[in-house]
Design a protein around this motif. Structure first.
Motif, short mmCIF file in Angstrom:
data_model
loop_
_atom_site.label_atom_id
_atom_site.label_comp_id
_atom_site.label_asym_id
_atom_site.label_seq_id
_atom_site.Cartn_x
_atom_site.Cartn_y
_atom_site.Cartn_z
N SER A 178 -6.06 2.80 -13.17
CA SER A 178 -5.75 1.56 -12.45
C SER A 178 -5.76 0.40 -13.43
CB SER A 178 -6.80 1.28 -11.36
OG SER A 178 -6.71 2.24 -10.33
N ARG A 190 -7.10 -8.82 -3.53
CA ARG A 190 -6.22 -8.01 -4.38
C ARG A 190 -5.27 -8.87 -5.21
NH1 ARG A 190 -3.81 -3.06 -0.86
NH2 ARG A 190 -5.81 -2.20 -0.19
N SER A 209 -13.68 6.02 1.47
CA SER A 209 -12.81 5.28 0.53
C SER A 209 -13.45 5.29 -0.85
CB SER A 209 -12.65 3.82 0.96
OG SER A 209 -12.04 3.74 2.22
N THR A 229 -8.18 -1.54 -6.22
CA THR A 229 -7.69 -1.21 -4.88
C THR A 229 -8.70 -0.30 -4.20
OG1 THR A 229 -5.72 -0.71 -3.59
CG2 THR A 229 -6.35 0.93 -5.22
N ASP A 261 -9.83 -6.50 0.54
CA ASP A 261 -10.58 -5.29 0.90
C ASP A 261 -12.03 -5.65 1.14
OD1 ASP A 261 -8.56 -3.11 0.45
OD2 ASP A 261 -8.54 -4.02 -1.55
N GLY A 275 0.85 -1.20 0.00
CA GLY A 275 0.00 0.00 0.00
C GLY A 275 0.87 1.23 0.00
N LEU A 290 -8.83 3.25 -2.33
CA LEU A 290 -8.10 4.46 -1.99
C LEU A 290 -8.82 5.10 -0.81
CD1 LEU A 290 -5.72 6.29 -2.97
CD2 LEU A 290 -7.43 7.61 -4.23
N ASP A 291 -8.09 5.25 0.29
CA ASP A 291 -8.69 5.76 1.53
C ASP A 291 -8.37 7.24 1.70
OD1 ASP A 291 -9.53 3.14 2.21
OD2 ASP A 291 -7.50 2.70 2.93
N ILE A 323 -3.30 3.96 0.66
CA ILE A 323 -3.81 2.62 0.36
C ILE A 323 -3.30 1.68 1.44
CG2 ILE A 323 -3.65 0.69 -1.30
CD1 ILE A 323 -3.31 2.83 -3.52
#
Ligand SMILES: O=C(O)CCC(=O)C(=O)O
Length: 219
Positions: A106, A194, A143, A111, A172, A88, A113-114, A166
């Motif tokens: 991407s 992932r 997120s 993924t 996730d 991450g 993304l926070d 990340i």
């Protein structure tokens, strides 16, 4: 390959342009591997040495720029990161050296993304500013699920006010914090495994030097 191209050379980390980001990781750290950064390295506060992007990247830079992502300017900086499952990137802000819009394609895996509130400053009675005790989890408020082959355009408050990162995880969970569930091919409660993800982070650096000769001159 030109002098400013770096291929499989360094882990993403450290540069001062990246606000609250931590120190550079080792190759065994949970940080992604920067596999290509054009022009080489991160922009210098004095200005970036311009360099032609390879044709395949130039076409993405032009397509994204034509959406008006960079206020009518053309993207001139691309970072290609590879994240293996479990890797991450720490919460950080991208800093003032870029036009305040970041666009990310991407590839491969999804993924999450926070987004985080910055560490707030508590006020002491003697008005000394001290960091308020807040965990990363408390600061995490939203997120976005980035699906393979998606384009993320991040700007305004999401760029200038909040940090993004990340989590270094292999799975996730889609929770109510994922703000774009309705637009994605997923549902609340899903567990997403992932795979390897490659991200193309395409940006515009406004301050560009006319020639490399200026670098290192003066203060
Ligand atoms: O790889 C990503 O999607 C995020 C990259 C990022 O946050 C950065 O390069 O500053």
């Amino acid at each position: 390959m030109s002098r400013n191209t770096c291929l499989v050379l360094f882990n993403h980390g450290s540069p001062s342009a990246l606000g609250e980001m931590g120190p550079a990781g080792s190759l065994s750290s949970p940080a992604p591997l920067c596999i290509l950064c054009l022009p080489g390295g991160l922009p210098h506060p004095k200005g970036m040495v311009p360099e032609k992007l390879p044709a395949w990247l130039q076409s993405y830079a032009e397509k994204i720029s034509s959406l008006g992502a960079f206020g009518g300017k053309l993207a001139n900086h691309v970072l290609v990161n590879e994240y293996l499952p479990g890797q991450g990137i720490m919460p950080h802000e991208d800093g003032p050296l870029y036009f305040p819009t970041v666009t990310t394609i991407s590839l491969g895996s999804h993924t999450l993304l926070d987004f985080y509130h910055p560490v707030s400053r508590g006020q002491h009675a003697d008005s000394e500013q001290v960091p308020a005790p807040q965990t990363e989890e408390q600061r995490h408020f939203l997120s976005l699920l980035l699906e393979p082959r998606s384009l993320l355009v991040l700007q305004e408050d999401m760029y200038v006010r909040y940090l993004h990162g990340i989590q270094p995880t292999t799975t996730d969970t889609v929770t109510e914090k994922v703000a774009n569930v309705a637009a994605c091919n997923t549902a609340l409660g899903d567990e997403l495994l992932r795979g390897t993800r490659v991200s193309l982070t395409i940006r515009h650096v406004p301050k560009v030097l006319k020639t490399a000769i200026f670098l290192g001159k003066g203060k």
